[in-house]
Structures are given as C-alpha cells and as structure tokens.
Design a protein around this motif. Structure first.
Motif, PDB file in Angstrom:
ATOM      1  N   ARG A 132      45.983  49.223  44.784  1.00 16.82           N
ATOM      2  CA  ARG A 132      45.596  49.954  43.583  1.00 16.82           C
ATOM      3  C   ARG A 132      44.084  49.992  43.382  1.00 16.82           C
ATOM      4  N   VAL A 133      43.347  49.315  44.266  1.00 19.61           N
ATOM      5  CA  VAL A 133      41.924  49.081  44.032  1.00 19.61           C
ATOM      6  C   VAL A 133      41.073  49.788  45.083  1.00 19.61           C
ATOM      7  N   GLU A 134      40.230  50.714  44.640  1.00 18.47           N
ATOM      8  CA  GLU A 134      39.252  51.348  45.522  1.00 18.47           C
ATOM      9  C   GLU A 134      38.030  50.456  45.728  1.00 18.47           C
ATOM     10  N   SER A 135      37.566  49.856  44.631  1.00 18.54           N
ATOM     11  CA  SER A 135      36.437  48.936  44.695  1.00 18.54           C
ATOM     12  C   SER A 135      36.498  48.039  43.471  1.00 18.54           C
ATOM     13  N   LEU A 136      35.713  46.976  43.513  1.00 16.39           N
ATOM     14  CA  LEU A 136      35.596  46.051  42.387  1.00 16.39           C
ATOM     15  C   LEU A 136      34.132  45.919  41.993  1.00 16.39           C
ATOM     16  N   THR A 137      33.895  45.812  40.703  1.00 16.47           N
ATOM     17  CA  THR A 137      32.570  45.480  40.180  1.00 16.47           C
ATOM     18  C   THR A 137      32.751  44.365  39.161  1.00 16.47           C
ATOM     19  N   PHE A 138      32.031  43.273  39.361  1.00 11.10           N
ATOM     20  CA  PHE A 138      32.080  42.137  38.444  1.00 11.10           C
ATOM     21  C   PHE A 138      30.750  42.064  37.703  1.00 11.10           C
ATOM     22  N   VAL A 139      30.813  42.134  36.377  1.00 12.22           N
ATOM     23  CA  VAL A 139      29.616  42.122  35.543  1.00 12.22           C
ATOM     24  C   VAL A 139      29.604  40.827  34.727  1.00 12.22           C
ATOM     25  N   SER A 140      28.541  40.044  34.851  1.00  4.48           N
ATOM     26  CA  SER A 140      28.362  38.840  34.029  1.00  4.48           C
ATOM     27  C   SER A 140      29.564  37.920  34.103  1.00  4.48           C
ATOM     28  N   THR A 141      30.008  37.612  35.315  1.00  4.38           N
ATOM     29  CA  THR A 141      31.172  36.747  35.450  1.00  4.38           C
ATOM     30  C   THR A 141      30.898  35.663  36.493  1.00  4.38           C
ATOM     31  N   SER A 142      31.955  34.933  36.897  1.00  3.08           N
ATOM     32  CA  SER A 142      31.745  33.711  37.667  1.00  3.08           C
ATOM     33  C   SER A 142      32.977  33.369  38.481  1.00  3.08           C
ATOM     34  N   THR A 143      32.783  32.585  39.515  1.00  6.93           N
ATOM     35  CA  THR A 143      33.921  32.011  40.246  1.00  6.93           C
ATOM     36  C   THR A 143      34.534  30.850  39.477  1.00  6.93           C
ATOM     37  N   GLY A 144      33.767  30.256  38.570  1.00  6.79           N
ATOM     38  CA  GLY A 144      34.247  29.108  37.822  1.00  6.79           C
ATOM     39  C   GLY A 144      34.254  27.810  38.619  1.00  6.79           C
ATOM     40  N   GLU A 145      33.619  27.819  39.785  1.00  7.33           N
ATOM     41  CA  GLU A 145      33.655  26.622  40.628  1.00  7.33           C
ATOM     42  C   GLU A 145      32.793  25.501  40.054  1.00  7.33           C
ATOM     43  N   ASP A 146      33.094  24.287  40.459  1.00  7.02           N
ATOM     44  CA  ASP A 146      32.331  23.128  40.022  1.00  7.02           C
ATOM     45  C   ASP A 146      30.898  23.210  40.553  1.00  7.02           C
ATOM     46  N   GLY A 147      29.996  22.627  39.789  1.00  8.23           N
ATOM     47  CA  GLY A 147      28.619  22.519  40.232  1.00  8.23           C
ATOM     48  C   GLY A 147      27.707  23.625  39.751  1.00  8.23           C
ATOM     49  N   LEU A 148      28.260  24.664  39.143  1.00  2.86           N
ATOM     50  CA  LEU A 148      27.415  25.733  38.612  1.00  2.86           C
ATOM     51  C   LEU A 148      26.830  25.310  37.269  1.00  2.86           C
ATOM     52  N   PRO A 149      25.655  25.827  36.908  1.00  3.48           N
ATOM     53  CA  PRO A 149      25.009  25.374  35.670  1.00  3.48           C
ATOM     54  C   PRO A 149      25.806  25.749  34.436  1.00  3.48           C
ATOM     55  N   PRO A 150      25.791  24.910  33.428  1.00  2.00           N
ATOM     56  CA  PRO A 150      26.510  25.203  32.183  1.00  2.00           C
ATOM     57  C   PRO A 150      25.761  26.242  31.348  1.00  2.00           C
ATOM     58  N   SER A 151      26.419  26.682  30.296  1.00  2.00           N
ATOM     59  CA  SER A 151      25.749  27.559  29.341  1.00  2.00           C
ATOM     60  C   SER A 151      24.538  26.853  28.755  1.00  2.00           C
TER      61      SER A 151
END
Length: 293
Positions: A132-151
């Motif tokens: 169902r998907v031609e392409s994806l665009t992710f805006v202001s989002t994240s993988t949610g993985e550990d080690g990324l900086p907090p808000s």
C-alpha cells in the motif's frame, strides 16, 4: 473495540470535510487536488487534528501535482472520540485507520507522510502492508531506541500545567504555550497564526478533554516493528531546533532505514514552520515523484 461515547459534531462540517466510516468509527477527512494524481496521506501525531497540516501547506503540495489527504485521528477534531483516559484503541488500530482512509477514497497505494508520534503508524503500515506504500516520509520522529538524547529541560519548563478542559480559553492558552515550547526557540514560530489555528482546532473538537490525554494513554502495541525492515523509499525530515526529539533522533532514524535520506530543516523545532515550506515542499515533491518528470 470498547464503546466510544462522544457524540457526532454539533456543528456542520467545513467545506471539503467529510465523515467516512472505517469499521465502526467515523473519521473526518479532507482532500486537496486531483484524485488522478499520486496520493499523499498526511498523518499527524499525538493530540493533533488534521488542521496542524495547514491548509496552505496542503494546497501547495497539491499544486505540485499531488492528491493530498489529511484526516483527524481518533480523539481529535471531528473523528470518533472516547471517554477521557479510556481510549478504545491501540497504535495498530490507528494504523488500520490510515489504510481505511485510503480504502474509502479508492486509493490503492499512497505516499505516507507521518509526523511525530505517527511515525509509528508509518512503521506499522510500511512493514505490515508494503503493497500500500509508494514511499514514506517521517517528520520529527524517532526510532525510540535507547541512548538517544532526552527532551530538553527548556521544553518541560515551557509547558504549563494541564488546563481545565471546560475552560476553552485556558485550553487555547495551554496549547499555544505548548506549541511555542515545542518550537525550541525557533525564529520562525508565529504565535498569532498558531493561536488562530488552535482556536479553530479547539472549537471543532468533539471532546477536547479526550484530545488532550487519550493518545498518551493508549497501548503502543506496534512498537515491535523494525525500521530496518522498511523497503519503501524513505525521507526523514527533522528540525535542528527540535526540543522534543533532538536532531540525533532523526539521524538515528535515517541510519536505521535502508537507503533513507535526511533533510535537516535549519531553524525548525518539532514543527513545520511556514517559512520553511519552500524547503520542505520541493523535497517532498521530489521524493514522491517516482518516474514522473
């Protein structure tokens, strides 16, 4: 599916809006452009109705030869609502809603653009329904993985105490202040335009009390999907002032998706400010061009 108790909207739909049935829920949808053009489905994040994909932005994308679709997620705008604190759905249900919107509009495949929390919706659709998907665009989002900086600390300091949902003026002030905080001190934040949008958004909500809390209370049951499993062409868009998900989140997402491209919006926070549409829209049109010239 648990009961959803919010009534139908008490005032008429705006020009171009329509309510569609997806399983046993109603979703408010609006389209721009020619249905014969490649479809772009805009999916917004937590507590955000489709109005946050501004009308002017949608029109500009449509002028580039795209059929633009925006809609209210459950518990936002004029779509089905649930009692505050009792969302009768999960993340996977919201992904199903996105596909249901496409079905209702007879769109077989679409370019999916997901912002913030809706990045998980794009992930579920992309992994489970790649046809169902031609392409994806992710805006202001994240993988949610550990080690990324907090808000950032400034974000927490800039968001006021929760308002009384019965006090419409207090709710507007709260959302405007929250949007300002989420802009990360961006020079492009327009408080007057934001207030106008928020006033419209609050006025058209079925139940603003549910809008304020229910997306944060639902089950995120789709989080087990792996971004590395995505095969659709992917564009990652991220502001370098984002205080909610600092830029390393976007960089990590781009690294996780095979072949993804990163577009950094200089001066943007967790939003898509109008002065940067001249950067974002051409990039999105190129990304969604396929074999078109």
């Amino acid at each position: 599916m648990t009961d959803h108790l919010s009534p139908r909207p008490s005032h008429r739909l705006s020009h171009g809006e329509k309510l569609i049935e997806v399983d046993d829920v109603e979703l408010c949808v609006e389209t721009f452009g020619n249905p014969a053009d490649p479809a772009i489905l805009l999916v917004d994040g937590a507590a955000a109705s489709m109005l946050w994909w501004e009308t002017g932005l949608c029109a500009r994308i449509a002028q580039g030869g795209r059929y633009v679709i925006r809609y209210d997620n459950r518990d936002t705008g004029r779509s089905t609502g649930y009692p505050p604190g009792r969302p009768g759905y999960t993340y996977t249900d919201l992904a199903g809603d996105a596909l249901g919107v496409l079905d209702a509009l007879d769109v077989e495949r679409a370019h999916i653009v997901c912002r913030s929390m809706a990045g998980g919706i794009g992930l579920i659709v992309g992994v489970d329904h790649p046809d169902r998907v031609e392409s994806l665009t992710f805006v202001s989002t994240s993988t949610g993985e550990d080690g990324l900086p907090p808000s950032s600390d400034e974000l927490a300091a800039g968001i006021p105490a929760d308002p009384d949902p019965a006090d419409q003026d207090a709710v507007v002030d709260f959302v405007v202040a929250s949007a300002h905080a989420c802009s990360g001190g961006s020079p492009y934040f327009d408080e007057s335009a934001t207030r106008t949008l928020v006033e419209q958004d609050v006025a058209r909500a079925r139940d603003i009390a549910s809008t304020l809390v229910n997306h944060y209370a639902m089950s995120f049951d789709g989080s087990s999907r792996d971004f590395a499993a995505l095969r659709a062409p992917t564009l990652v868009v991220h502001g370098d002032h984002d205080p909610v998900l600092p830029l390393p989140h976007g960089q990590a997402l781009c690294a996780a998706v095979p072949g993804a491209t990163l577009l950094v919006l200089e001066g943007a926070g967790h939003d898509l400010p109008k002065p940067l549409w001249d950067v974002f829209v051409p990039a999105l049109l190129r990304h969604t061009a396929g074999g078109r010239t």
